[in-house]
Design a protein around this motif. Structure first.
Motif, mmCIF file in Angstrom:
data_model
loop_
_atom_site.group_PDB
_atom_site.id
_atom_site.type_symbol
_atom_site.label_atom_id
_atom_site.label_comp_id
_atom_site.label_asym_id
_atom_site.label_seq_id
_atom_site.Cartn_x
_atom_site.Cartn_y
_atom_site.Cartn_z
ATOM 1 N N GLY A 1 -19.003 2.759 -8.900
ATOM 2 C CA GLY A 1 -20.258 2.382 -9.660
ATOM 3 C C GLY A 1 -20.870 3.725 -10.122
ATOM 4 O O GLY A 1 -21.391 3.547 -11.270
ATOM 5 N N ASN B 1 -26.206 10.737 -20.606
ATOM 6 C CA ASN B 1 -27.631 10.432 -21.043
ATOM 7 C C ASN B 1 -28.507 9.845 -19.988
ATOM 8 O O ASN B 1 -27.812 8.951 -19.338
ATOM 9 C CB ASN B 1 -27.634 9.350 -22.328
ATOM 10 C CG ASN B 1 -28.811 9.236 -22.923
ATOM 11 O OD1 ASN B 1 -29.852 8.779 -22.054
ATOM 12 N ND2 ASN B 1 -29.273 9.668 -24.093
ATOM 13 N N GLY C 1 -28.258 1.603 -17.153
ATOM 14 C CA GLY C 1 -26.955 1.085 -16.713
ATOM 15 C C GLY C 1 -26.897 0.704 -15.090
ATOM 16 O O GLY C 1 -26.196 -0.345 -14.597
ATOM 17 N N LEU D 1 -21.689 6.805 -14.943
ATOM 18 C CA LEU D 1 -22.200 8.139 -15.694
ATOM 19 C C LEU D 1 -21.191 8.093 -17.085
ATOM 20 O O LEU D 1 -21.646 8.547 -17.778
ATOM 21 C CB LEU D 1 -21.617 9.063 -14.430
ATOM 22 C CG LEU D 1 -22.151 10.661 -14.865
ATOM 23 C CD1 LEU D 1 -23.472 10.666 -15.326
ATOM 24 C CD2 LEU D 1 -21.895 11.585 -13.601
ATOM 25 N N ILE D 2 -20.230 7.724 -16.792
ATOM 26 C CA ILE D 2 -19.124 7.467 -17.965
ATOM 27 C C ILE D 2 -19.593 6.774 -19.049
ATOM 28 O O ILE D 2 -19.620 7.039 -20.254
ATOM 29 C CB ILE D 2 -17.548 7.221 -17.624
ATOM 30 C CG1 ILE D 2 -17.070 8.209 -16.607
ATOM 31 C CG2 ILE D 2 -16.722 7.160 -18.845
ATOM 32 C CD1 ILE D 2 -15.597 7.640 -16.153
ATOM 33 N N ALA D 3 -20.145 5.479 -18.730
ATOM 34 C CA ALA D 3 -20.875 4.607 -19.729
ATOM 35 C C ALA D 3 -21.928 5.196 -20.341
ATOM 36 O O ALA D 3 -22.239 4.995 -21.414
ATOM 37 C CB ALA D 3 -21.227 3.226 -19.001
ATOM 38 N N ALA D 4 -22.817 5.959 -19.748
ATOM 39 C CA ALA D 4 -24.024 6.661 -20.114
ATOM 40 C C ALA D 4 -23.527 7.687 -20.924
ATOM 41 O O ALA D 4 -24.473 8.274 -21.947
ATOM 42 C CB ALA D 4 -25.034 6.904 -18.907
ATOM 43 N N GLY D 5 -22.406 8.507 -20.711
ATOM 44 C CA GLY D 5 -22.002 9.555 -21.498
ATOM 45 C C GLY D 5 -22.968 10.982 -21.122
ATOM 46 O O GLY D 5 -23.327 11.630 -22.181
ATOM 47 N N GLU E 1 -29.908 5.968 -20.461
ATOM 48 C CA GLU E 1 -28.847 5.060 -20.404
ATOM 49 C C GLU E 1 -28.309 5.120 -19.045
ATOM 50 O O GLU E 1 -27.714 4.038 -18.630
ATOM 51 C CB GLU E 1 -27.799 5.497 -21.405
ATOM 52 C CG GLU E 1 -28.168 5.383 -22.885
ATOM 53 C CD GLU E 1 -28.663 4.075 -23.257
ATOM 54 O OE1 GLU E 1 -28.125 2.954 -22.688
ATOM 55 O OE2 GLU E 1 -29.286 3.912 -24.065
ATOM 56 N N ILE F 1 -19.422 6.635 -10.891
ATOM 57 C CA ILE F 1 -18.882 7.269 -11.904
ATOM 58 C C ILE F 1 -18.575 6.716 -13.092
ATOM 59 O O ILE F 1 -18.767 7.016 -14.135
ATOM 60 C CB ILE F 1 -17.283 7.528 -11.384
ATOM 61 C CG1 ILE F 1 -17.362 8.783 -10.145
ATOM 62 C CG2 ILE F 1 -16.448 8.084 -12.468
ATOM 63 C CD1 ILE F 1 -15.902 8.972 -9.768
ATOM 64 N N ALA F 2 -18.334 4.998 -12.933
ATOM 65 C CA ALA F 2 -18.487 4.274 -14.041
ATOM 66 C C ALA F 2 -19.851 4.346 -14.820
ATOM 67 O O ALA F 2 -19.729 4.329 -16.378
ATOM 68 C CB ALA F 2 -18.300 2.730 -13.572
#
Lengths: 319, 450
Positions: free
Chosen positions: B420, B431, B438, B425-429, B434, B422-423
């Motif tokens: 959860g 930010n 998320g 963090l990647i989804a937020a890029g 975000e 890492i996902a």
């Protein structure tokens, strides 16, 4: 001979009709046995001769009988059926001949449901063959083999498809794939994340979360969070990586076009799954079982006449 | 550097001046009629409503923790559980800002946050600031950098004028709050403005003053003086007026008067603007207590206000007394010996977006291209160019880890486990905003424990 032959009818008629003195009649009736008797017919080889689809029924009957005999042999050896507590052994992926070839073989145009039934029977035989192989019963396996031989797709076609033109990793290590959903289409290039190498060793020496490998995802040149405002759309895009445990392993560059946000998210997700299947051989099964490699064919249903929308109807008025 | 001349509102308010010299002109031009009507008591009282008996009894405000305001009547899901015990978090004191604490979630000291609440707190941070458990934030690298900059000013460097810039959700408002808290605990005099848009959105009365050729905002000045006095009473008592000041009603405040006494005079709205001018000027000139002016939504200082002259001409921000006071400090028209002006641009005010003038002056990334033919406002551009830009970057992994833990402890995170984290963090890029969003809106269930 239950029906009276025409010659005997004729004889009866002549006998009952008034006799004319026609001594000079030159008409000579032909002999009864040579014209009116039906030609001798051979007994049909199989009982399905009189059905509309004899080849189909014959083939199906032979497959069913070979299945029954194989199951009986396995049952006698106490191999079949397996106890429910044991996991069912998954046979290797079987590829049967195409629907059109099957139709030709069985001598009838196969409809979807019929084709499905045939394929299910073939799959059952395939599973039984695998079970026989595992149990070491070579004779049973070979008999099922001979029954299934003509229905199996030749191997070389399948191998050729695997190493097709568009499904390679190029010289820079990128995999390219396309995906579509509703009216959207997406093109994705995936490349291994240079920071995500051998992290198991690194974590030990530098401690947790020193710098986790984070995938960079760009959609239409924007970061993922900028292009997809809804968090669930972002999760859709990352799902193929998530279920294969490869979050952070690859960087993604996507170009999406058409449709709306969710359609584009689905298209990118499909393309990511396909690119992942190109990059790694071991993830294909997981992605396929999740349905990530399936193109979602649902499209907007057309509006019909007499209705305001595809399904909605106008208020019914009694009169 | 040549000082920018004081922009005059005289031309724009010529008609206003003529109108203002009429005999009964002690009142200015009505702006917010609701406000004045309410003041006069003309607004009809709402009929007394029967108190509806509701099934849901509102839980009492959380006793433990330094948050959970009694005036907050919204029942939230997070309030349905006992307030979390965040005692193991780092306390946000000046001595806690060390490199080993980067990425650690921290709680604001109760007294400091109550003092900052006098100024008001950013509405968009209310999810965290008003939640049970108290106001919290993560110590970031940029927090340490700002603390270091403030220390440099205090130890003798020149007064600085900064602007915090960064993408939407990068954490500028939180950084501003952290800096104000740090300054307050370090002995600075702090004037914190969470919503500078209230200065120019025509929500407070205004009247034209011919003497200064600007539009005065007496109620606003009085409010600011009250807040400043309430938070910095001790420091103000130790500072005196450097020279005598003439107020609007003719009174003169002599040199050497205690600034706290001067500030108390600001309760009278007739003289409030002059008093605020004098107090801020005096604070900026002294060097014993450095002055921090922290302004959020600062793009409003460089844009057109919502006020109008009687001729329906638009009024710019530099025509109004309150923004002009701080623009004077930025431009150097008023001496600023020891202290800093820390402004933060805000993406959360849709009514006041970044103008092309501001984007050009501060070299901000824009979606619309800036060409030589783009009309730019000269005065705003000149003022904005004098600010030193500080970019607020994205989250590092350690900071993300701290934010993840903070969200989990506070109870508004739905993401669990490494996957959860890492996902999200990647989804937020990277930010910050975000990432936090998320975490609370993720729909993926946690993987089953094997």
């Amino acid at each position: 001979m239950s029906v009276a032959s025409s010659s005997s009818l004729r004889a009866l008629r002549l006998a009952s009709a008034p006799r004319f003195a026609r001594a000079a009649s030159t008409y000579q009736p032909s002999s009864s046995s040579s014209v009116d008797a039906p030609p001798p017919r051979a007994r049909p080889a199989s009982p399905s001769f009189f059905t509309g689809k004899p080849t189909y029924h014959d083939s199906l009957a032979s497959l069913q009988s070979s299945l029954k005999s194989a199951q009986t042999s396995l049952r006698a050896a106490h191999v079949y059926p397996l106890p429910s507590s044991l996991p069912m052994p998954q046979p290797p992926r079987a590829s049967w001949v195409s629907s059109s070839a099957l139709s030709t073989m069985l001598g009838t145009q196969l409809r979807t449901n019929t084709h499905r039934e045939v394929v299910e029977l073939l799959n059952e035989l395939h599973a039984v063959r695998h079970l026989a192989d595992l149990a070491g019963m070579a004779d049973v396996a070979s008999s099922v083999d001979s029954a299934l031989e003509r229905y199996e797709r030749p191997e070389k076609v399948e191998a050729g498809k695997r190493s097709g033109e568009g499904s390679r990793v190029d010289e820079l290590g990128r995999a390219y794939a396309m995906g579509r959903r509703k009216e959207s289409s997406a093109r994705v290039w995936m490349i291994a994340n240079p920071k995500a190498t051998g992290s198991l060793d690194v974590a030990e020496t530098l401690g947790f979360a020193s710098e986790l490998p984070i995938s960079e995802v760009l959609v239409n040149h924007l970061p993922l969070s900028a292009h997809f405002v809804r968090p669930c759309d972002r999760e859709t895009v990352l799902r193929p990586l998530r279920i294969t445990g490869l979050l952070g392993a690859y960087n993604i560059f996507a170009l999406a076009r058409g449709g709306g946000t969710t359609g584009q998210a689905g298209a990118v997700a499909l393309a990511v799954a396909r690119a992942l299947a190109i990059l790694r051989e071991d993830v294909g099964d997981v992605l396929r079982s999740d349905g990530a490699l399936m193109r979602d064919t649902r499209m907007v249903e057309r509006k019909k006449t007499g209705k305001p929308k595809a399904r909605k109807a106008y208020t019914w008025v009694k009169r | 550097m040549s000082l920018l001349p004081r922009p005059s509102a005289a031309r724009a308010a010529a008609a206003a001046a003529a109108a203002a010299t009429a005999p009964s002109s002690s009142r200015g031009f009505a702006t917010s009629s609701l406000l004045l009507a309410a003041a006069k008591g003309k607004a009809p009282k709402a009929p007394a409503k029967k108190k509806a008996s509701s099934f849901a009894k509102k839980p009492p405000a959380a006793k433990s923790g330094s948050g959970g305001r009694a005036s907050d009547i919204t029942l939230r899901y997070v309030e349905a559980r006992p307030p979390p015990d965040l005692g193991d978090f780092v306390r946000f004191h000046p001595e806690s800002l060390i490199p080993s604490n980067i990425g650690r979630p921290s709680t604001f000291p109760r007294q400091t946050i109550e003092q900052l609440r006098t100024f008001g707190l950013p509405r968009k941070l209310s999810k965290d600031l008003d939640s049970p458990g108290g106001p919290t934030s993560v110590v970031r690298q940029c927090t340490l950098d700002m603390a270091q900059r403030l220390d440099g000013i205090k130890s003798g460097k020149k007064a600085a004028k900064w602007v915090l810039a960064g993408e939407k959700g990068s954490g500028r408002s939180t950084l501003l709050l952290q800096t104000a808290s740090y300054a307050l605990e370090s002995g600075w005099i702090v004037l914190y403005v969470p919503h500078a848009s209230e200065w120019i959105n025509s929500s407070s009365p205004y009247r034209y003053s011919p003497s200064t050729s600007t539009f005065h905002q007496p109620a606003l000045a009085s409010k600011l003086l009250g807040q400043l006095l309430s938070v910095n009473a001790n420091a103000l008592s130790s500072v005196t007026l450097p020279k005598s000041v003439q107020l609007e009603d003719g009174r003169e405040v002599s040199q050497g008067t205690n600034l706290a006494e001067v500030a108390k005079m600001g309760r009278n709205e007739d003289v409030a603007v002059g008093v605020l001018d004098a107090v801020i000027g005096a604070l900026a000139q002294q060097s014993e207590h450095p002055l921090l002016v922290a302004i959020d939504e600062a793009q409003t200082l460089f844009s057109r206000s919502a006020y109008r002259t009687p001729d329906n001409e638009p009024v710019e921000s530099y025509h109004l007394s309150t923004p002009l006071l701080f623009l004077d400090l930025i431009a150097g028209r008023k001496p600023f010996t020891s202290g800093a002006i820390l402004t933060s641009l805000s993406n959360s005010v849709p009514s006041y977006p970044f103008t092309p003038t501001l984007s050009s002056a501060l070299s901000l990334p824009t979606t619309e291209p800036l060409t030589p033919y783009t009309p730019l406002e000269g005065v705003h551009h000149a003022h904005a160019s004098l600010l030193e830009k500080i970019d607020v970057d994205g989250l590092s992994t350690a900071e993300a880890k701290g934010l993840f833990e903070l969200a989990a402890r506070k109870g508004w995170s739905r993401a669990t486990g490494d996957e959860g984290f890492i996902a999200s963090l990647i989804a937020a890029g990277g930010n910050t905003g975000e990432f936090a969003r998320g975490l609370s809106r993720t729909l993926v269930a946690a993987p089953a424990e094997l």
